[in-house]
Design a protein around this motif. Sequence first.
Motif, mmCIF file in Angstrom:
data_model
loop_
_atom_site.group_PDB
_atom_site.id
_atom_site.type_symbol
_atom_site.label_atom_id
_atom_site.label_comp_id
_atom_site.label_asym_id
_atom_site.label_seq_id
_atom_site.Cartn_x
_atom_site.Cartn_y
_atom_site.Cartn_z
ATOM 1 N N ALA A 126 0.818 -1.221 0.000
ATOM 2 C CA ALA A 126 0.000 0.000 0.000
ATOM 3 C C ALA A 126 0.846 1.263 0.000
ATOM 4 O O ALA A 126 0.302 2.363 -0.075
ATOM 5 C CB ALA A 126 -0.924 0.010 1.214
ATOM 6 N N ARG A 127 2.180 1.113 0.125
ATOM 7 C CA ARG A 127 3.088 2.251 0.275
ATOM 8 C C ARG A 127 2.597 3.139 1.426
ATOM 9 O O ARG A 127 2.430 4.338 1.287
ATOM 10 C CB ARG A 127 3.214 3.027 -1.038
ATOM 11 C CG ARG A 127 3.881 2.215 -2.124
ATOM 12 C CD ARG A 127 3.983 2.893 -3.453
ATOM 13 N NE ARG A 127 4.103 4.340 -3.383
ATOM 14 C CZ ARG A 127 3.696 5.161 -4.331
ATOM 15 N NH1 ARG A 127 3.151 4.685 -5.410
ATOM 16 N NH2 ARG A 127 3.841 6.462 -4.203
ATOM 17 N N SER A 128 2.369 2.496 2.563
ATOM 18 C CA SER A 128 1.770 3.174 3.709
ATOM 19 C C SER A 128 2.642 3.084 4.954
ATOM 20 O O SER A 128 2.972 1.994 5.418
ATOM 21 C CB SER A 128 0.409 2.544 4.030
ATOM 22 O OG SER A 128 -0.130 3.096 5.208
ATOM 23 N N HIS A 129 2.982 4.250 5.488
ATOM 24 C CA HIS A 129 3.540 4.329 6.838
ATOM 25 C C HIS A 129 2.328 4.205 7.749
ATOM 26 O O HIS A 129 1.348 4.944 7.595
ATOM 27 C CB HIS A 129 4.274 5.653 7.039
ATOM 28 C CG HIS A 129 5.447 5.789 6.131
ATOM 29 N ND1 HIS A 129 6.676 5.270 6.436
ATOM 30 C CD2 HIS A 129 5.557 6.340 4.897
ATOM 31 C CE1 HIS A 129 7.508 5.517 5.450
ATOM 32 N NE2 HIS A 129 6.852 6.157 4.493
ATOM 33 N N THR A 130 2.362 3.265 8.673
ATOM 34 C CA THR A 130 1.162 2.869 9.392
ATOM 35 C C THR A 130 1.438 2.788 10.887
ATOM 36 O O THR A 130 2.549 2.480 11.301
ATOM 37 C CB THR A 130 0.694 1.488 8.881
ATOM 38 O OG1 THR A 130 0.617 1.537 7.450
ATOM 39 C CG2 THR A 130 -0.647 1.094 9.451
ATOM 40 N N ALA A 131 0.408 3.076 11.675
ATOM 41 C CA ALA A 131 0.502 2.927 13.129
ATOM 42 C C ALA A 131 -0.783 2.301 13.638
ATOM 43 O O ALA A 131 -1.863 2.519 13.080
ATOM 44 C CB ALA A 131 0.710 4.281 13.801
ATOM 45 N N MET A 132 -0.641 1.535 14.712
ATOM 46 C CA MET A 132 -1.799 1.022 15.439
ATOM 47 C C MET A 132 -1.789 1.741 16.776
ATOM 48 O O MET A 132 -0.785 1.728 17.494
ATOM 49 C CB MET A 132 -1.698 -0.489 15.641
ATOM 50 C CG MET A 132 -2.955 -1.105 16.225
ATOM 51 S SD MET A 132 -4.362 -1.139 15.091
ATOM 52 C CE MET A 132 -3.896 -2.465 13.983
#
Length: 135
Positions: A40-46
Amino acid sequence: MAEFTFHHGGVSVPSLDEAIDWYGRVLGFELEKRFYIEAARSHTAMVRKGPLRFEIFEVEGAAPLPEERRMPPTDVKTHGNKHVAFRVDSLDDFLTEMEEKGADVAFVVREKFGRGCFLRDCAGNLIEFVEEPVS
């Protein structure tokens, strides 16, 4: 029937750092983990608050949230996911706290069928908070 429980909701934002700050400062979520989703080319956080989780995506080249998606009455006119909703004990107490924190209150409902409100997060995503009547 297969058993399941709710795990998380997800939002896309222009700035992951700003969103992590907003969800923490305004709603009390804490960073659980950060990761990159290559597909997704996503920097992600939970982020997490007790059993509640939000997955936050900062996707490279993502389009901004359209204006009609920032208000509940116009958002429901577009098919797709609308929002997540959380229960609050007192709508009035919740609104007072959110106003003190400078939250963007998008819409307040005080009707016979129920009471609640929608906030916009730092990217304009709608989040609903519902006061359930005492039975």
